[in-house]
Scaffold this active site. Structure first.
Site, PDB file in Angstrom:
ATOM      1  N   LYS A 195       0.842  -1.199   0.000  1.00  0.00           N
ATOM      2  CA  LYS A 195       0.000   0.000   0.000  1.00  0.00           C
ATOM      3  C   LYS A 195       0.870   1.240   0.000  1.00  0.00           C
ATOM      4  CE  LYS A 195       0.937   1.384   4.408  1.00  0.00           C
ATOM      5  NZ  LYS A 195       1.604   2.673   4.760  1.00  0.00           N
TER       6      LYS A 195
ATOM      7  N   ALA B  32      10.357  -2.450   6.457  1.00  0.00           N
ATOM      8  CA  ALA B  32      10.612  -1.109   6.999  1.00  0.00           C
ATOM      9  C   ALA B  32      10.592  -0.056   5.900  1.00  0.00           C
ATOM     10  CB  ALA B  32      11.944  -1.074   7.749  1.00  0.00           C
ATOM     11  N   ALA B  33       9.606  -0.166   5.014  1.00  0.00           N
ATOM     12  CA  ALA B  33       9.512   0.748   3.877  1.00  0.00           C
ATOM     13  C   ALA B  33       8.257   1.607   3.906  1.00  0.00           C
ATOM     14  CB  ALA B  33       9.557  -0.046   2.567  1.00  0.00           C
ATOM     15  N   GLY B  34       7.351   1.366   4.853  1.00  0.00           N
ATOM     16  CA  GLY B  34       6.097   2.101   4.872  1.00  0.00           C
ATOM     17  C   GLY B  34       5.107   1.605   3.843  1.00  0.00           C
ATOM     18  N   LEU B  35       5.342   0.394   3.316  1.00  0.00           N
ATOM     19  CA  LEU B  35       4.483  -0.179   2.280  1.00  0.00           C
ATOM     20  C   LEU B  35       3.540  -1.243   2.831  1.00  0.00           C
ATOM     21  CD1 LEU B  35       7.131  -0.467  -0.587  1.00  0.00           C
ATOM     22  CD2 LEU B  35       5.409   1.322  -0.259  1.00  0.00           C
TER      23      LEU B  35
ATOM     24  N   GLY C 287       4.043  -4.274   4.209  1.00  0.00           N
ATOM     25  CA  GLY C 287       4.256  -5.678   3.875  1.00  0.00           C
ATOM     26  C   GLY C 287       3.857  -6.640   4.972  1.00  0.00           C
TER      27      GLY C 287
ATOM     28  N   ASP D 167      -2.639  -0.974  10.367  1.00  0.00           N
ATOM     29  CA  ASP D 167      -2.863  -1.089   8.923  1.00  0.00           C
ATOM     30  C   ASP D 167      -3.516  -2.404   8.519  1.00  0.00           C
ATOM     31  OD1 ASP D 167      -1.803   1.399   8.411  1.00  0.00           O
ATOM     32  OD2 ASP D 167       0.172   0.657   7.799  1.00  0.00           O
TER      33      ASP D 167
END
Length: 325
Positions: free
Chosen positions: A12, A110-113, A115, A150
């Site tokens: 996301k 740790a990408a803000g996506l 996962g 999330d």
């Protein structure tokens, strides 16, 4: 009961992330508009009968794909494992079975996506299919909320406005189908560190701004916004370089005010740029890789964590059938 279920777990981006002031319990109110994208992890879930009296056994294994490192954690520490155990407990399920989950990781950590959150939601969706449960029931959504802010979003998918701590569905937005590019430097951003920096220097979103964001009904009509980005850039200054570089690239779309449509997703460390065409996205990925950054082109998507039923597609919460990507 012996069956194998395949579930996709999309990444996301946050089109809007408005963090409020810290509350007495330490949490922050959040207005978040999230949009699923076609980059995704894949879960292969095997449900097998176990020896009578054995109860539930869960095994989660991760394998890396597409240049992404798989998390090096024990099964019981994986959020997908925790999701299955929490759901079984919430349902009072006492069946003797072994659930093996193999996760093919394409979403960086740790990408803000989202996962990990998406993997957890996908594990819930797969278990709901196997156990005959509605994945959008209040009981399942409550379990999802307990796992992370999330996680509930990925049960809905598409584009949605979430309030509360970012875990309560306010409304769904009409999703969009534009291409975008995700770019991430080598380092990740600790969410805890980003929020600590926000508490020290961030500007909380006002109630009026949150209400305005919640009033938007279409993803394309929503201005990009993230008031956590400044704090994340303080934690990892390289994020500012990525943002400035993306904003200057050809093929990046601009909004009605002429601003490049570039934004940090969540607390980072991935930023995204909405592109004018898929060819522009491909070119941007190549250019980003020359900078030494991880980069992927993809598109905005209309689904969340969903079981893949060959040979058809997956049915979205909006009622339209989409082929799995």
């Amino acid at each position: 009961m012996n069956q194998t279920i395949k579930v996709i777990a999309p990444a996301k981006v946050n089109l809007h992330l408005g963090i409020g002031a810290a509350q007495p319990d330490g949490y922050h109110a959040a207005t978040s508009v999230l949009h699923a994208v076609t980059l995704h992890d894949t879960l292969a879930m095997r449900f097998e009968d176990a020896t009578p009296g054995a109860g539930l056994t869960v095994r989660v294994r991760c394998q890396a794909a597409a240049g992404v490192e798989a998390p090096d954690v024990a099964s019981e520490d994986n959020i997908a494992h925790k999701a299955l155990v929490a759901l079984a407990q919430a349902l009072g399920r006492t069946a003797d079975e072994t659930v093996t989950v193999d996760i093919l990781k394409a979403i960086p950590h740790a990408a803000g996506l989202g996962g990990g959150s998406s993997d957890a939601a996908a594990a819930l969706v797969g278990a709901c299919r196997a156990w005959g449960i509605d994945a959008l029931s209040n009981q399942v959504i409550s379990v999802a909320s307990g796992l992370g802010a999330d996680v509930p979003f990925f049960l809905y998918g598409g584009c949605a406005c979430m309030t509360g701590r970012g875990d309560v569905l306010d409304h769904e937005l009409e999703p969009m189908c534009k291409p975008l590019v995700l770019v991430r430097p080598d380092a990740g951003v600790s969410t805890a560190a980003a929020y600590k920096a926000f508490d020290e220097c961030g500007e909380p979103e006002s109630a009026e701004a949150a209400q305005a964001a919640c009033a938007v009904q279409s993803a394309e009509a929503l201005p990009l916004f993230n008031n956590l980005a400044v704090a994340s850039e303080q934690v990892l200054p390289q994020l500012a370089s990525v943002r400035e570089w993306l904003a200057a690239q050809p093929g990046v779309e601009h909004d009605a005010d002429g601003n490049p449509e570039v934004l940090l997703s969540g607390s980072g460390s991935a930023s995204f740029a909405v592109c004018e065409s898929m060819n522009a996205a491909y070119s941007l990925v190549s250019a980003a890789k020359l900078q030494g950054w991880w980069a992927r082109s993809c598109s905005f998507a209309s689904i969340g964590a969903r079981v893949v039923d060959a040979p058809g597609g997956t049915r979205t919460n909006l009622g339209a059938v989409h082929k799995s990507w």
